[in-house]
Enzyme design. Structure first.
Site, short mmCIF file in Angstrom:
data_model
loop_
_atom_site.label_atom_id
_atom_site.label_comp_id
_atom_site.label_asym_id
_atom_site.label_seq_id
_atom_site.Cartn_x
_atom_site.Cartn_y
_atom_site.Cartn_z
N GLU A 1 0.85 -1.20 0.00
CA GLU A 1 0.00 0.00 0.00
C GLU A 1 0.88 1.25 0.00
O GLU A 1 0.47 2.31 -0.46
CB GLU A 1 -0.96 0.01 1.21
CG GLU A 1 -2.11 1.00 1.02
CD GLU A 1 -3.22 0.87 2.05
OE1 GLU A 1 -4.39 0.80 1.68
OE2 GLU A 1 -2.90 0.88 3.26
N HIS B 1 5.74 -26.76 2.64
CA HIS B 1 4.90 -27.84 2.11
C HIS B 1 3.85 -27.29 1.16
O HIS B 1 2.83 -27.93 0.91
CB HIS B 1 4.25 -28.60 3.27
CG HIS B 1 5.27 -29.17 4.21
ND1 HIS B 1 5.95 -30.34 3.94
CD2 HIS B 1 5.79 -28.69 5.37
CE1 HIS B 1 6.82 -30.57 4.92
NE2 HIS B 1 6.75 -29.58 5.80
N LYS C 1 -13.48 2.18 -3.62
CA LYS C 1 -14.46 2.47 -2.55
C LYS C 1 -15.65 3.21 -3.12
O LYS C 1 -16.81 2.91 -2.81
CB LYS C 1 -13.81 3.32 -1.45
CG LYS C 1 -12.83 2.58 -0.57
CD LYS C 1 -12.40 3.52 0.55
CE LYS C 1 -11.20 3.01 1.31
NZ LYS C 1 -10.65 3.99 2.23
O1 F6P Z 1 -8.64 0.94 2.18
C1 F6P Z 1 -7.38 1.20 2.63
C2 F6P Z 1 -7.38 2.01 3.88
O2 F6P Z 1 -7.56 3.33 3.53
C3 F6P Z 1 -6.09 1.79 4.67
O3 F6P Z 1 -5.08 2.67 4.33
C4 F6P Z 1 -6.55 1.94 6.07
O4 F6P Z 1 -5.66 1.36 6.96
C5 F6P Z 1 -7.88 1.24 6.00
O5 F6P Z 1 -8.41 1.61 4.75
C6 F6P Z 1 -8.85 1.56 7.11
O6 F6P Z 1 -9.17 2.91 7.15
P1 F6P Z 1 -9.82 3.58 8.42
O7 F6P Z 1 -8.91 3.35 9.56
O8 F6P Z 1 -9.99 5.01 8.07
O9 F6P Z 1 -11.15 2.89 8.65
#
Ligand code: F6P
Length: 544
Positions: free
Chosen positions: A353, A384, A513
């Site tokens: 990431e 394994h 998202k």
């Molecule tokens: O989807 C990735 C992310 O943005 C990560 O960087 C982060 O750790 C995770 O989502 C959770 O985000 P939050 O802590 O804002 O819920």
């Protein structure tokens, strides 16, 4: 100038093409019997052997010249003092400041933020101690026995990985983790818990992550089956950890149950903040601080050691050599201790990431490789499973072997006899760890003379020449775990400096998202599907 056009990069390329890149590790070791001493560094309870890489002094000098050309020392300084190193979000990345109370006085913004860090840690300590002492009670007056951390990514993996690694320490409460949006974990877990004695921790930096909020809603519904007074429910059964007090309040978490951290802590760098609340519940505040101390030791080393003796710098540069000059595009993380089961997943997020980027700090597409594909598994189990590919596949893969030298936890378990058999198991794990990195390095040359005849077949040929690092920890403890994770954080930063990318944003995950939100609206509300592609439309129609 783009880094791969620079003189330092070009010099390394010329070196690789002069035959260095194809020279076998077996030959490197024959030529230099003192490689183990030459190419290893020790810091306190952590020892890095990087001798099983296709490097020599000339390669290292070239890599160090590349680091200097990229202004490595200045970037390290900028990072640890709190300069804006995350430029696309205009933020510092001050995770090392969270470890600052444990060490030498910090400077710059890192020093200014110490009082607020201390104040949140004090608040966290009060809550942790109350729960551990059995004084935090649920709605019916019974002490809390089960704590469920609801979070995802950086708000889940760190506490999950560390509490599993430090499992030998008995926690006064049972800890559980749910992360996945599909609800399986939550549903399975809630069936085993009692509303009267369960406390939920909502861990989310942004407090907008749908994965976490949907699991939290399910948890709230489950509590409401038994509790009618919602004030009691929120005050006694929910704690929030976030950078957004406004959103926590809106969700119903009262101020006294809120633990805060800050925008300058990246999600995947956040286990050192109040996101580490479950860690403190597991090992106490003392253990939590020991983890910070370990990380702080690595921070100070990173900030002060000369580049040539600097463990994160050397590890990062050797990775760059493997990726950009030897064309190795995969890395395996192989802990030889089942307590480190979640370490590969944790490093997958931390490294990919951070450095899974293809645009540099100027916004230009980079004409060279950046982050490799990283994956892993507990080593003895992976032997394994996917080691076949490491030994005889067509992919070049670099590996990190990680193992504790001593198992101090075994002594506590049982009588002497059982200890002896457990100790034997530990030695078997160590032997397997060392044997695997040796065979990966030497290939056929590792076969003893007495067995050579029975390996005389193309199917039993081992090419070898697969590079690896071996990291020895004295024991697996809160301190060494802190050192290890900080090492990987910093080595990831070192690589980003060479590649001229920002390791602290994650725009790649944002579009997915947004689109998921739009897709959900169509699925749940019967909106028209016309805007979707044919494949997605067909899939949605089947579901509907
Ligand atoms: O989807 C990735 C992310 O943005 C990560 O960087 C982060 O750790 C995770 O989502 C959770 O985000 P939050 O802590 O804002 O819920």
């Amino acid at each position: 100038m783009v880094v791969n056009q620079s003189s330092a990069w070009q010099a390394l390329m010329a070196l690789a093409e002069s035959g260095v890149a194809t020279k076998h590790l077996q030959d490197w070791f024959q030529a230099q019997p003192d490689r183990a001493e030459r190419y290893s560094i020790e810091l306190d309870e952590l020892y890095l052997d990087y001798s099983k890489n296709r490097i020599d002094d000339q390669v290292l000098d070239g890599l160090l010249a590349l680091a200097e050309q990229q202004g490595m020392a200045q970037w390290i300084e900028r990072l640890v003092t709190g300069d804006i190193v995350n430029d696309t979000e205009a933020r510092p990345a001050l995770h090392s400041a969270l470890r600052g109370l444990q060490g030498a006085p910090a400077s710059g913004l890192a020093a200014k933020v110490q009082p607020e860090i201390e104040s949140q840690f004090n608040k966290m300590a009060k809550i942790v101690n109350k729960i551990r002492a059995g004084h935090w009670r649920g709605y019916s007056g019974k002490p809390i026995t089960d704590v469920v951390n609801i979070g995802v990514g950086g708000s889940d993996l760190g506490p999950l990985m560390v509490t599993h690694a430090l499992q030998v320490q008995q926690s006064p409460v049972r800890l559980h983790f749910v992360s996945s949006i599909d609800g399986t974990q939550t549903s399975n877990l809630l069936n085993t818990l009692n509303q009267e004695t369960t406390l939920f921790v909502l861990a989310s930096k942004s407090f907008t992550t749908i994965d976490t909020l949907s699991n939290a809603e399910t948890a709230k519904d489950w509590l409401e089956e038994r509790i009618e007074r919602s004030g009691t429910l929120m005050a006694q059964h929910f704690i929030g950890v976030s950078t957004r007090p406004d959103k926590m309040l809106e969700w119903g978490i009262p101020e006294e149950n809120q633990l805060l951290f800050w925008e300058w802590v990246g999600g995947r760098y956040s286990m050192w903040s109040a996101i580490g609340f479950p860690i403190a519940l597991k090992v106490g505040m003392k253990g939590f601080y020991q983890m910070l101390e370990g990380a702080n030791l690595m921070d100070e080393h990173f900030a002060t050691a000369p580049l040539a003796e600097n463990i994160p710098v050397i590890m990062g540069l050797v990775d760059v050599w493997n990726i950009n000059f030897l064309n190795i595009n995969a890395k395996a993380i192989l802990p030889y201790d089942a307590r480190l089961k979640y370490l590969p997943s944790y490093f997958e997020q931390l490294v990919m990431e951070s450095n899974g980027k293809s645009v540099n700090r100027n916004g230009d597409k980079v004409p060279y490789k950046t982050c490799p594909i990283l994956w892993g598994e507990v080593g003895p189990n992976a032997q394994h499973a996917f080691y076949q590919l490491l030994h005889q596949g067509t992919q070049a893969v670099m590996s990190d072997f990680i193992v504790p030298v001593e198992r101090d936890d075994f002594e506590r378990y049982s009588g002497a006899d059982k200890d002896a058999s457990l100790l034997k198991q530990h030695h078997l794990a160590l032997a397997n760890c060392f044997a695997q990195s040796r065979v990966l390095m030497l290939g056929d040359a590792a076969i003893p003379d007495s067995l050579k005849a029975s390996f005389n077949s193309p199917y039993k040929h081992y090419e070898g020449n697969q590079p690896s690092n071996t990291i020895l920890l004295k024991t697996l403890s809160a301190k060494t775990l802190g050192m290890l994770v900080a090492l990987y954080e910093h080595k990831t930063f070192v690589e980003s400096v060479v590649w001229e990318i920002n390791p602290f944003d994650q725009w790649g995950v944002e579009l997915g998202k947004l689109i998921a939100k739009e897709t959900y609206a169509c699925l749940a509300e019967d909106a028209p599907l016309a805007s979707f592609d044919a494949s997605t439309q067909a899939l949605m129609k089947r579901v509907k």
